[in-house]
Design a protein around this motif. Structure first.
Motif, PDB file in Angstrom:
ATOM      1  N   PRO A 314       0.736  -1.213  -0.004  1.00  0.00           N
ATOM      2  CA  PRO A 314       0.090   0.038   0.101  1.00  0.00           C
ATOM      3  C   PRO A 314       0.692   1.364   0.203  1.00  0.00           C
ATOM      4  O   PRO A 314       1.890   1.169   0.478  1.00  0.00           O
ATOM      5  N   ASP A 315       0.253   2.435  -0.562  1.00  0.00           N
ATOM      6  CA  ASP A 315       1.004   3.540  -0.709  1.00  0.00           C
ATOM      7  C   ASP A 315       1.366   4.122   0.682  1.00  0.00           C
ATOM      8  O   ASP A 315       2.335   4.770   0.567  1.00  0.00           O
ATOM      9  N   GLN A 316       0.462   3.820   1.801  1.00  0.00           N
ATOM     10  CA  GLN A 316       0.968   4.563   2.972  1.00  0.00           C
ATOM     11  C   GLN A 316       2.358   4.100   3.819  1.00  0.00           C
ATOM     12  O   GLN A 316       2.784   4.523   4.716  1.00  0.00           O
ATOM     13  N   LEU A 317       2.755   2.878   2.907  1.00  0.00           N
ATOM     14  CA  LEU A 317       4.084   2.388   3.601  1.00  0.00           C
ATOM     15  C   LEU A 317       5.318   3.664   3.098  1.00  0.00           C
ATOM     16  O   LEU A 317       5.328   4.279   2.207  1.00  0.00           O
ATOM     17  N   ALA A 318       6.298   3.720   4.263  1.00  0.00           N
ATOM     18  CA  ALA A 318       7.466   4.675   4.101  1.00  0.00           C
ATOM     19  C   ALA A 318       8.342   3.594   2.793  1.00  0.00           C
ATOM     20  O   ALA A 318       8.235   2.719   2.928  1.00  0.00           O
ATOM     21  N   GLN A 321      10.033   0.726   4.223  1.00  0.00           N
ATOM     22  CA  GLN A 321       9.263  -0.349   4.382  1.00  0.00           C
ATOM     23  C   GLN A 321       8.775  -0.997   3.259  1.00  0.00           C
ATOM     24  O   GLN A 321       8.591  -2.221   3.093  1.00  0.00           O
ATOM     25  N   ARG A 322       8.305  -0.253   2.171  1.00  0.00           N
ATOM     26  CA  ARG A 322       7.873  -0.814   0.916  1.00  0.00           C
ATOM     27  C   ARG A 322       8.942  -1.734   0.498  1.00  0.00           C
ATOM     28  O   ARG A 322       8.769  -2.586  -0.184  1.00  0.00           O
TER      29      ARG A 322
END
Length: 380
Positions: A314-318, A321-322
């Motif tokens: 998901p886009d909200q991952l830093a 993290q991504r």
């Protein structure tokens, strides 16, 4: 119960052959002397407990399988797969397939131990008209997932997993392979999606393999290539299922006139459907909504990689993290699988050592993984 040394040796030998390894390579990897390893495979010598654990780790299987007289393993399925398509799988890819099957077995075991229930979906009995059967199954599966007629499924991996099928995205070196389906003797329906592919192609591949799980499970393992045989009716049915499941005709018919689309429009609607521009063009053409010229225009477009949406990243991952979670996905370690393993550990179903094995890592890597998932320990 006494260990059947002949059966144990056969299991070791068959696993080694599955991975296209020589006895010398296994000896070097395990540090078990070559002569002793040959004697183990011949059923002449009983391996020590440590040797069993080392072999199980190398072959990615439960060590209990070796010391029991149990015969159940996916040997028959993988042997059929490699007899028909062996040249498509390098040693690294064979190991990837073995790890995939290990993840399926582990997921099935933990799901049972935790008492997790799945909703069973059954397609209508096949009529022999392959395309119509694909359409019917897709309609039924959309209804099963309570989608409105024009709704676009967002997380196909979750929806397929909720039926009890095991779906793992795993990086393969062979870019011609989109995915494979296998009926595991204990884990059941297992789907591997090649993580090397484009993110939207992976989505289509998962849906395609789901169709094989619904219709072709009893026919043995199947492998799907990027370029499918147009005369293969099973592939036609699977492609039809995937297309109708992902791109409902009701949605396509509500789109603005494709004849007026510029490249930005093509990119926008392909992204809304989470499919490639090629798949969008094929879907529109199948519904008789575009001409050949418009199809060629849509087919020539591409959705920029940075705009594509992956439900498991998901886009909200830093950014950091991504990147780390993407590396885990390459090996099949999705959030849903990792969460299952952590829940099992927190409830005492598996030990810390078994948790590390289930997550394909050592203790140091496990600490890093726990940190990534905000766990100070495997139980909290």
């Amino acid at each position: 119960m006494a260990i059947n040394l002949s059966a144990l040796g056969s299991k070791v030998s068959r696993y080694r052959i599955q991975l296209a390894l020589t006895v010398e390579e296994v000896s070097a990897a395990t540090r078990i002397p070559l002569e002793r390893l040959c004697s183990v495979e011949a059923g002449e010598v009983e391996p020590t407990g440590d040797e069993v654990l080392i072999l199980a780790d190398l072959f990615r299987c439960d060590f209990k399988f070796f010391i029991s007289n149990e015969q159940v393993a996916p040997f028959e399925q993988t042997e059929i797969l490699y007899r028909a398509h062996g040249k498509e799988f390098s040693k690294d890819d064979r190991r990837a397939v073995q790890e995939f099957l290990y993840l399926c077995e582990t997921e099935a075991f933990l799901t049972k131990e935790l008492g997790i229930k799945h909703r069973q979906f059954k397609a209508a009995p096949p009529t022999g008209h392959f395309k119509k059967d694909g359409v019917s199954a897709a309609t039924g599966f959309r209804r099963f997932n309570q989608h409105e007629h024009n709704a676009v499924p967002r997380d196909v991996y979750r929806e397929i997993r909720e039926t009890g099928a095991h779906v793992f995205r795993r990086k393969l070196g062979n870019s011609k392979v989109s995915g494979l389906f296998m009926l595991h003797p204990t884990a059941g329906k297992c789907i591997l999606v090649n993580y090397s592919e484009d993110v939207y192609r992976q989505r289509f591949s998962a849906a395609h393999e789901m169709a094989h799980a619904l219709f072709d499970a009893s026919d043995g393992p199947s492998i799907t290539y990027v370029q499918t045989d147009k005369d293969d009716r099973r592939e036609l049915r699977a492609n039809t299922f995937a297309s109708r499941y992902l791109m409902p005709p009701e949605f396509l018919r509500q789109l603005p006139d494709p004849k007026r689309w510029v490249e930005a429009d093509v990119q926008h609607w392909a992204n809304e459907l989470r499919v490639s521009c090629v798949a969008l063009g094929i879907g529109l053409k199948a519904e008789g909504l575009i001409s050949e010229a418009v199809f060629q225009h849509i087919k020539s477009c591409r959705v920029p990689r940075n705009l594509k949406v992956d439900p498991e990243l998901p886009d909200q991952l830093a950014p950091r993290q991504r990147e780390r979670k993407a590396r885990l996905l390459e090996r099949g370690l999705s959030d849903s699988y990792v969460a299952l393993c952590l829940d099992a550990a927190s409830q005492g179903v598996i030990t810390r050592g078994r948790l590390a094995e289930a997550l394909l890592c050592d203790y140091e890597e496990l600490r890093d993984l726990l940190s990534l998932y905000g766990r100070s320990s495997y139980g909290h």
